[in-house]
Write a protein that holds these residues in place. Structure first.
Motif, mmCIF file in Angstrom:
data_model
loop_
_atom_site.group_PDB
_atom_site.id
_atom_site.type_symbol
_atom_site.label_atom_id
_atom_site.label_comp_id
_atom_site.label_asym_id
_atom_site.label_seq_id
_atom_site.Cartn_x
_atom_site.Cartn_y
_atom_site.Cartn_z
ATOM 1 N N ASP A 185 0.843 -1.191 0.000
ATOM 2 C CA ASP A 185 0.000 0.000 0.000
ATOM 3 C C ASP A 185 0.881 1.243 0.000
ATOM 4 N N ILE A 186 0.963 1.883 -1.163
ATOM 5 C CA ILE A 186 1.847 3.052 -1.294
ATOM 6 C C ILE A 186 1.364 4.225 -0.433
ATOM 7 N N ASN A 187 0.076 4.184 -0.058
ATOM 8 C CA ASN A 187 -0.489 5.248 0.783
ATOM 9 C C ASN A 187 -0.525 4.847 2.257
ATOM 10 N N LEU A 337 -1.325 11.356 1.226
ATOM 11 C CA LEU A 337 -1.775 10.852 -0.079
ATOM 12 C C LEU A 337 -1.048 11.557 -1.218
HETATM 13 C C1 LIG Z 1 -3.003 6.125 -3.210
HETATM 14 O O1 LIG Z 1 -3.719 7.348 -3.140
HETATM 15 C C2 LIG Z 1 -3.956 7.945 -4.396
HETATM 16 C C3 LIG Z 1 -4.659 9.250 -4.119
HETATM 17 O O2 LIG Z 1 -3.797 10.166 -3.599
HETATM 18 C C4 LIG Z 1 -4.806 7.053 -5.246
HETATM 19 O O3 LIG Z 1 -5.026 7.644 -6.512
HETATM 20 C C5 LIG Z 1 -4.132 5.732 -5.390
HETATM 21 O O4 LIG Z 1 -4.990 4.851 -6.076
HETATM 22 C C6 LIG Z 1 -3.782 5.140 -4.045
HETATM 23 N N1 LIG Z 1 -3.003 3.936 -4.245
HETATM 24 C C7 LIG Z 1 -3.226 2.820 -3.573
HETATM 25 C C8 LIG Z 1 -2.348 1.674 -3.939
HETATM 26 O O5 LIG Z 1 -4.074 2.729 -2.721
#
Ligand SMILES: *[C@@H]1O[C@H](CO)[C@@H](O)[C@H](O)[C@H]1NC(C)=O
Ligand SMILES: *[C@@H]1O[C@H](CO)[C@@H](O)[C@H](O)[C@H]1NC(C)=O
Length: 438
Positions: A185-187, A337
């Protein structure tokens, strides 16, 4: 005879029972606004209900070799906006009802300040002063993995924050545990707010709730018509303040402006900043303040509210007054984010543009005079993260206060009912467009 005796006994019981519980209080306040809200009974029932309540129990191996069973909760009150958001507290009196009451307050609070989250709350039933740092770390990490297993945490699902008995350190443990279990999870860092700055936190989060309290009080006290009714002059200056509770909120409110004291002393503004139901039918009659500013969640019971209002005391409600914390949490979540801090891209550019402007002013109109270094640096200074955060917070609190004030005047109700009305009608709009409700 028997019948009237029974009725008498019932009345006495109802009378002696005194104040309702915290959860009942929140429901009573909700119902008062619901009675005059512009929406349908179906939608009101949905808004009032707590959607999910999770109870977990897990063993803790203490340093002295004994094993204790730890009881903990997470309540998700409303999913009309995602993620849901709310603090985690550690206290010996944590239970399901208290957690649900606090989660409901989060839903309404976010709606009042127009922060796009649903409401949630967590609680771990321990006295945090009785455990070592290592034991607390083990508890927080295990609690977080329980939340992950049950899908009760994540940047787009449910985002905890600090509350009574927890702080930046606990939030850092939550983030680390989450990222360990969800490495893709990059976020991930947006799974929790109130983190230390070096762990993805935001500058100004610690002071946010206290500063929000200050902005609202300042606006109220600067309103000539409102303070005149209380026999006060305008302005913060010269007013006496008493802050009950010296936790994070109280301390930072004081840092910004006020002095400390206790509950029943004469003062202009009483700021309960500790826990819920501190002002009840037993002590409300002795309160000598003109304004009660609810920095804590749910510090005044409905019975106490009636008694205070009979004595012409004005109450600034929790839903508005302490919403600064979740507002800045929202900024932290956005920062995470975006993977960049506020001001990074713009600060130098801003400074260069303003320097060019001030140079041009000097050359065109200065007649050989130059701005002093002090003036120059004040004008030229670009915005740092904390500048963005505090101006965003001030804007949010001022707009929300204006809205609560206008609603209270327009709908002829007190500020608390006005805040609930704003929340209920905003959330109702989400449900109306969902297509589920007729
Ligand atoms: C991370 O957050 C961004 C919004 O800032 C979103 O567009 C993206 O899909 C998210 N990525 C994941 C892997 O959840
Ligand atoms: C062991 O440690 C725990 C947590 O620090 C404490 O609650 C408990 O009372 C202790 N038990 C004994 C027997 O000392």
């Amino acid at each position: 005879m028997v019948k009237s005796g029974l009725i008498h006994a019932f009345l006495q019981l109802a009378f002696c029972a005194g104040d309702p519980t915290f959860l009942e209080s929140v429901d009573i306040y909700f119902d008062k606004a619901a009675a005059i809200a512009a929406t349908t009974p179906d939608i009101l029932a949905q808004i009032k209900a707590c959607n999910n309540i999770l109870k977990v129990q897990f063993p803790l191996k203490c340093a002295n070799g004994t094993v204790e069973l730890i009881e903990a909760y997470r309540a998700q009150h409303s999913h009309h906006r995602l993620p849901v958001k709310g603090g985690i507290r550690m206290a010996p009196n944590v239970d399901a009802d208290e957690t649900m009451a606090l989660a409901a307050l989060m839903t309404f609070k976010c709606a009042v300040v127009d922060v796009p989250f649903g409401g949630a709350k967590g609680g771990i039933k321990i006295d945090p002063t009785k455990y070592s740092a290592n034991e607390k770390e083990a508890i927080i990490r295990r609690y977080t993995s329980e939340l992950v297993r049950k899908n009760f945490i994540g940047p787009s699902i449910d985002v905890p924050a600090p509350d009574y008995g927890t702080g930046p350190q606990e939030m850092a443990w939550i983030k680390d545990t989450f990222e360990h279990l969800q490495p893709n999870d990059i976020n991930g860092s947006a799974c929790v707010t109130g983190k230390p700055l070096e762990e993805g936190g935001i500058d100004g989060r610690q002071e946010a709730t206290g500063l929000g309290v200050y902005f609202c009080l300042r606006e109220f006290l600067n309103d000539e018509a409102l303070v005149a009714k209380l026999g006060l002059t305008t302005g913060i200056k010269g007013k006496t303040f008493i802050v009950q509770g010296f936790g994070n909120v109280g301390r930072h409110t004081i840092d910004v402006k006020f002095a400390q004291g206790i509950l029943e002393l004469p003062c202009d503004v009483l700021i309960p900043a500790a826990l819920e139901t501190q002002i009840h039918s037993g002590n409300a009659g002795n309160i000598k303040a003109k304004i009660v500013a609810e920095a804590a969640n749910g510090p005044v019971t409905p019975l106490a509210e009636t008694m205070l209002e009979d004595n012409d005391v004005v109450i600034l409600p929790d839903l508005l007054l302490n919403a600064g914390g979740v507002t800045v949490s929202y900024f932290e979540w956005l920062k995470n984010l975006n993977h960049i801090h506020f001001g990074r891209m713009s600060r130098r550019m801003e400074e260069r543009g303003k320097t060019a402007l001030i140079d041009a002013l000097e050359n065109q109109f200065g007649n050989g005079h130059r701005f002093s270094d002090e003036v120059r640096s004040q004008v030229v200074k670009g915005n740092t993260e904390v500048d963005f955060v505090w101006s965003g917070l001030e804007e949010t609190m001022l707009l929300s206060w204006e809205n609560v004030k206008r609603t209270s005047q327009g709908r002829n109700c007190n500020y608390r009912t006005a805040a609930y009305l704003i929340a209920i009608e905003r959330i109702a709009t989400c449900y109306r467009v969902s297509g589920i409700f007729p």
